[in-house]
Write a protein that holds these residues in place. Sequence first.
Motif, PDB file in Angstrom:
ATOM      1  N   LEU A  68       0.799  -1.241   0.000  1.00  0.00           N
ATOM      2  CA  LEU A  68       0.000   0.000   0.000  1.00  0.00           C
ATOM      3  C   LEU A  68       0.826   1.282   0.000  1.00  0.00           C
ATOM      4  O   LEU A  68       0.547   2.181  -0.812  1.00  0.00           O
ATOM      5  CB  LEU A  68      -0.972   0.009   1.173  1.00  0.00           C
ATOM      6  CG  LEU A  68      -2.270  -0.758   0.949  1.00  0.00           C
ATOM      7  CD1 LEU A  68      -3.115  -0.751   2.215  1.00  0.00           C
ATOM      8  CD2 LEU A  68      -3.045  -0.189  -0.219  1.00  0.00           C
TER       9      LEU A  68
ATOM     10  N   GLU B 222       0.408   4.078  -2.885  1.00  0.00           N
ATOM     11  CA  GLU B 222      -0.172   5.386  -2.557  1.00  0.00           C
ATOM     12  C   GLU B 222       0.779   6.524  -2.909  1.00  0.00           C
ATOM     13  O   GLU B 222       0.335   7.598  -3.323  1.00  0.00           O
ATOM     14  CB  GLU B 222      -0.602   5.400  -1.096  1.00  0.00           C
ATOM     15  CG  GLU B 222      -1.821   4.500  -0.906  1.00  0.00           C
ATOM     16  CD  GLU B 222      -2.269   4.333   0.537  1.00  0.00           C
ATOM     17  OE1 GLU B 222      -1.513   4.673   1.464  1.00  0.00           O
ATOM     18  OE2 GLU B 222      -3.401   3.833   0.719  1.00  0.00           O
ATOM     19  N   ARG B 223       2.099   6.300  -2.785  1.00  0.00           N
ATOM     20  CA  ARG B 223       3.057   7.329  -3.218  1.00  0.00           C
ATOM     21  C   ARG B 223       2.982   7.518  -4.728  1.00  0.00           C
ATOM     22  O   ARG B 223       3.037   8.651  -5.220  1.00  0.00           O
ATOM     23  CB  ARG B 223       4.478   6.967  -2.788  1.00  0.00           C
ATOM     24  CG  ARG B 223       4.767   7.309  -1.338  1.00  0.00           C
ATOM     25  CD  ARG B 223       6.245   7.194  -1.004  1.00  0.00           C
ATOM     26  NE  ARG B 223       6.752   5.839  -1.161  1.00  0.00           N
ATOM     27  CZ  ARG B 223       6.714   4.914  -0.214  1.00  0.00           C
ATOM     28  NH1 ARG B 223       6.194   5.181   0.964  1.00  0.00           N
ATOM     29  NH2 ARG B 223       7.221   3.713  -0.444  1.00  0.00           N
TER      30      ARG B 223
ATOM     31  N   ALA C 299       0.064   9.584  -5.379  1.00  0.00           N
ATOM     32  CA  ALA C 299       0.247  10.973  -4.940  1.00  0.00           C
ATOM     33  C   ALA C 299       0.961  11.783  -6.014  1.00  0.00           C
ATOM     34  O   ALA C 299       0.673  12.960  -6.211  1.00  0.00           O
ATOM     35  CB  ALA C 299       1.036  11.015  -3.629  1.00  0.00           C
TER      36      ALA C 299
ATOM     37  N   ARG D  16      -3.672  -0.713  -6.050  1.00  0.00           N
ATOM     38  CA  ARG D  16      -4.090  -0.275  -4.707  1.00  0.00           C
ATOM     39  C   ARG D  16      -5.429  -0.903  -4.343  1.00  0.00           C
ATOM     40  O   ARG D  16      -5.619  -1.384  -3.222  1.00  0.00           O
ATOM     41  CB  ARG D  16      -4.183   1.248  -4.638  1.00  0.00           C
ATOM     42  CG  ARG D  16      -4.598   1.759  -3.272  1.00  0.00           C
ATOM     43  CD  ARG D  16      -4.673   3.291  -3.253  1.00  0.00           C
ATOM     44  NE  ARG D  16      -5.105   3.763  -1.960  1.00  0.00           N
ATOM     45  CZ  ARG D  16      -6.380   3.885  -1.590  1.00  0.00           C
ATOM     46  NH1 ARG D  16      -7.349   3.569  -2.434  1.00  0.00           N
ATOM     47  NH2 ARG D  16      -6.697   4.324  -0.389  1.00  0.00           N
TER      48      ARG D  16
END
Length: 72
Positions: free
Chosen positions: A42, A46-47, A50, A62
């Motif tokens: 995760l 998530e990076r 972003a 994800r």
Amino acid sequence: MREAATAEDTYRRALAVAPWHRNANLGLGRFLLRAGRAGEALPPLERALAVDPVLAPAAAARAEALFALGRD
């Protein structure tokens, strides 16, 4: 098994130099997900999102990780 360790090490070395590199984060996240390590997958996924919120492969990975963790 050695190839898997090398792949993970390579992604981690790349991210040590460029922590926000979207493709390296995506690659590490997908690698960890395939290795059955959804919880570890995760953060890099998530990076990647972003940096690029419309990166479809990262969004799909994800979602797959969240599902594997029962957090869909």
